[in-house]
Design a protein around this motif. Structure first.
Motif, PDB file in Angstrom:
ATOM      1  N   ARG A 157       0.834  -1.191   0.000  1.00  0.00           N
ATOM      2  CA  ARG A 157       0.000   0.000   0.000  1.00  0.00           C
ATOM      3  C   ARG A 157       0.872   1.244   0.000  1.00  0.00           C
ATOM      4  O   ARG A 157       1.848   1.353   0.757  1.00  0.00           O
ATOM      5  CB  ARG A 157      -0.934   0.013   1.216  1.00  0.00           C
ATOM      6  CG  ARG A 157      -1.826  -1.217   1.353  1.00  0.00           C
ATOM      7  CD  ARG A 157      -2.584  -1.566   0.062  1.00  0.00           C
ATOM      8  NE  ARG A 157      -3.277  -0.448  -0.523  1.00  0.00           N
ATOM      9  CZ  ARG A 157      -4.535  -0.116  -0.233  1.00  0.00           C
ATOM     10  NH1 ARG A 157      -5.219  -0.821   0.655  1.00  0.00           N
ATOM     11  NH2 ARG A 157      -5.108   0.905  -0.841  1.00  0.00           N
ATOM     12  N   THR A 158       0.505   2.203  -0.848  1.00  0.00           N
ATOM     13  CA  THR A 158       1.272   3.433  -0.998  1.00  0.00           C
ATOM     14  C   THR A 158       0.369   4.647  -0.855  1.00  0.00           C
ATOM     15  O   THR A 158      -0.856   4.567  -1.025  1.00  0.00           O
ATOM     16  CB  THR A 158       1.967   3.486  -2.366  1.00  0.00           C
ATOM     17  OG1 THR A 158       0.959   3.497  -3.404  1.00  0.00           O
ATOM     18  CG2 THR A 158       2.881   2.291  -2.574  1.00  0.00           C
ATOM     19  N   ALA A 159       0.992   5.780  -0.550  1.00  0.00           N
ATOM     20  CA  ALA A 159       0.298   7.069  -0.524  1.00  0.00           C
ATOM     21  C   ALA A 159       1.153   8.057  -1.299  1.00  0.00           C
ATOM     22  O   ALA A 159       2.318   8.265  -0.955  1.00  0.00           O
ATOM     23  CB  ALA A 159       0.086   7.544   0.911  1.00  0.00           C
ATOM     24  N   ASP A 160       0.586   8.611  -2.366  1.00  0.00           N
ATOM     25  CA  ASP A 160       1.346   9.491  -3.262  1.00  0.00           C
ATOM     26  C   ASP A 160       2.622   8.811  -3.736  1.00  0.00           C
ATOM     27  O   ASP A 160       3.666   9.454  -3.899  1.00  0.00           O
ATOM     28  CB  ASP A 160       1.672  10.819  -2.575  1.00  0.00           C
ATOM     29  CG  ASP A 160       0.441  11.683  -2.331  1.00  0.00           C
ATOM     30  OD1 ASP A 160      -0.587  11.450  -3.002  1.00  0.00           O
ATOM     31  OD2 ASP A 160       0.496  12.572  -1.466  1.00  0.00           O
ATOM     32  N   GLY A 161       2.551   7.492  -3.927  1.00  0.00           N
ATOM     33  CA  GLY A 161       3.677   6.730  -4.443  1.00  0.00           C
ATOM     34  C   GLY A 161       4.664   6.260  -3.397  1.00  0.00           C
ATOM     35  O   GLY A 161       5.576   5.497  -3.706  1.00  0.00           O
ATOM     36  N   THR A 162       4.518   6.695  -2.143  1.00  0.00           N
ATOM     37  CA  THR A 162       5.439   6.296  -1.074  1.00  0.00           C
ATOM     38  C   THR A 162       4.917   5.038  -0.389  1.00  0.00           C
ATOM     39  O   THR A 162       3.772   5.009   0.060  1.00  0.00           O
ATOM     40  CB  THR A 162       5.568   7.416  -0.024  1.00  0.00           C
ATOM     41  OG1 THR A 162       6.090   8.593  -0.648  1.00  0.00           O
ATOM     42  CG2 THR A 162       6.501   6.989   1.105  1.00  0.00           C
ATOM     43  N   PRO A 163       5.725   3.984  -0.301  1.00  0.00           N
ATOM     44  CA  PRO A 163       5.263   2.753   0.362  1.00  0.00           C
ATOM     45  C   PRO A 163       5.095   2.965   1.859  1.00  0.00           C
ATOM     46  O   PRO A 163       5.989   3.474   2.531  1.00  0.00           O
ATOM     47  CB  PRO A 163       6.374   1.743   0.062  1.00  0.00           C
ATOM     48  CG  PRO A 163       7.582   2.572  -0.191  1.00  0.00           C
ATOM     49  CD  PRO A 163       7.102   3.849  -0.817  1.00  0.00           C
TER      50      PRO A 163
END
Length: 266
Positions: A157-163
Motif C-alpha cells: 500500500r502506498t500514498a502518493d507513491g510512497t510505500p
C-alpha cells in the motif's frame, strides 16, 4: 540579548516559499529556550510551507535568526529528530521528514479512505494472489467448514507513491465470491466488499512492534531491522459472520496508532 527580555520575533527564513514563520522567545519563562525553539519549529513544520525533503538552514544560520547559541539550536533539532520530524544526514544537513500518520485504533476504515481523507492518492500493488485450502487456524478463525478455500491476497500500500504498509488478507471464497488479482490493483478491498453487500462493521485488532526483515525492508524502503508496527485483525459482518482475517506491517517512522481512553462509569 539581555536575559529576562522576550525576543520580539525571530523568523525562520529561507526554508520554503511563502510567509515567514515567527517564533517569539521569552527568556524570562520557566520553559528552557531550546524547548521554545523546538516548539516554534514544530509549529512551522505543521504548516503547508514545510515541504518534506527540504533542508533546514544550518545551525549557525538558525542561531543567528533566533538570537540564541548554536548549542541551543542543536538541542532543539535533536529533540525534533527523536520525535521523527527531522532527519540528520551526515555531511548534508538536517531535512524535513514527511508528516506522521495518526490512525485511531478504534476506527474501522480502509487504507484508501484514510489516505483520501488526508488529501493523498492511495495505491495498491498486488504482491501475491492465490486461492487455496484454508489452514486449520484460518478455518477456525473464520468459522469455515473443512476443505473450504480462501483467497490469500498480499499487497503493498502506498500514498502518493510512497510505500507505507504491506497488507495481507484472507477471505473465504464461499462468502466473497469470485475475485481476480487485476481487480485489486489500486483499489480498496473494502470498496469491493461493499459493492457485494459485504460491509465489515466490527473488528478485533492486535498490535505489536516488530523489526523489518529483509523482504519488508526492501518493500517499504527502510533499513533492515527498522521498527515496524504489525497489526492482526479479524472483521465481522453485521450478522456476526467473519469475513476477513488480515495482517499488516506499517512503517514505524510514518505511523502512530492512537487510542482514546475513558474512565469507567460508576
Amino acid at each position: 540579548m539581555t536575559r529576562g527580555a522576550a525576543n520580539p520575533g525571530a523568523t525562520l527564513n529561507g526554508m520554503a516559499d511563502g510567509p515567514q514563520f515567527t517564533v517569539t522567545l521569552d527568556h524570562a519563562a520557566t520553559t528552557p529556550i531550546y524547548l521554545q525553539v523546538a516548539h516554534g519549529i514544530q509549529r512551522w513544520l505543521g504548516t503547508e510551507h514545510a515541504t518534506p525533503g527540504t533542508a533546514l538552514p544550518s545551525e549557525r544560520d538558525l542561531a543567528g535568526q533566533f538570537g540564541v547559541s548554536r548549542v541551543t539550536v542543536r538541542q532543539a533539532i535533536a529533540l525534533l529528530t527523536t520525535q521523527g520530524l527531522l532527519e540528520r544526514r551526515r555531511g548534508s544537513g538536517t531535512f524535513i521528514l514527511p508528516r506522521r500518520i495518526e490512525h485511531p485504533l478504534g476506527t474501522l476504515q480502509s487504507f484508501s479512505d484514510d489516505m483520501r481523507a488526508r488529501g493523498q492518492v492511495p495505491g495498491a500493488h498486488v504482491l501475491s494472489f492465490a486461492l487455496n485450502r484454508a489452514t486449520p487456524h484460518e478455518a477456525m478463525t473464520l468459522g469455515l467448514r473443512e476443505h473450504s478455500r480462501v483467497y490469500r491476497i498480499r499487497r503493498l500500500r502506498t500514498a502518493d507513491g510512497t510505500p507505507l504498509a504491506v497488507e495481507s488478507s484472507v477471505l473465504p471464497e464461499d462468502r466473497v465470491g469470485d475475485l481476480h488479482a487485476d481487480t485489486l490493483k489500486d483499489r480498496s478491498l473494502y470498496e469491493l466488499l461493499s459493492a457485494r453487500a459485504l460491509v465489515p462493521v466490527r473488528a478485533l485488532r492486535h498490535l505489536r512492534a516488530v523489526n523489518a526483515d529483509t523482504e519488508h525492508a526492501a518493500l517499504l524502503q527502510v533499513r533492515p531491522g527498522a521498527a515496524l508496527l504489525m497489526t492482526e485483525r479479524v472483521s465481522w459482518l453485521a450478522d456476526g459472520t467473519p469475513i476477513e482475517l488480515a495482517s499488516a506491517h506499517y512503517r514505524g517512522d510514518r505511523y502512530d496508532f492512537l487510542m482514546e481512553l475513558t474512565t469507567p462509569e460508576t
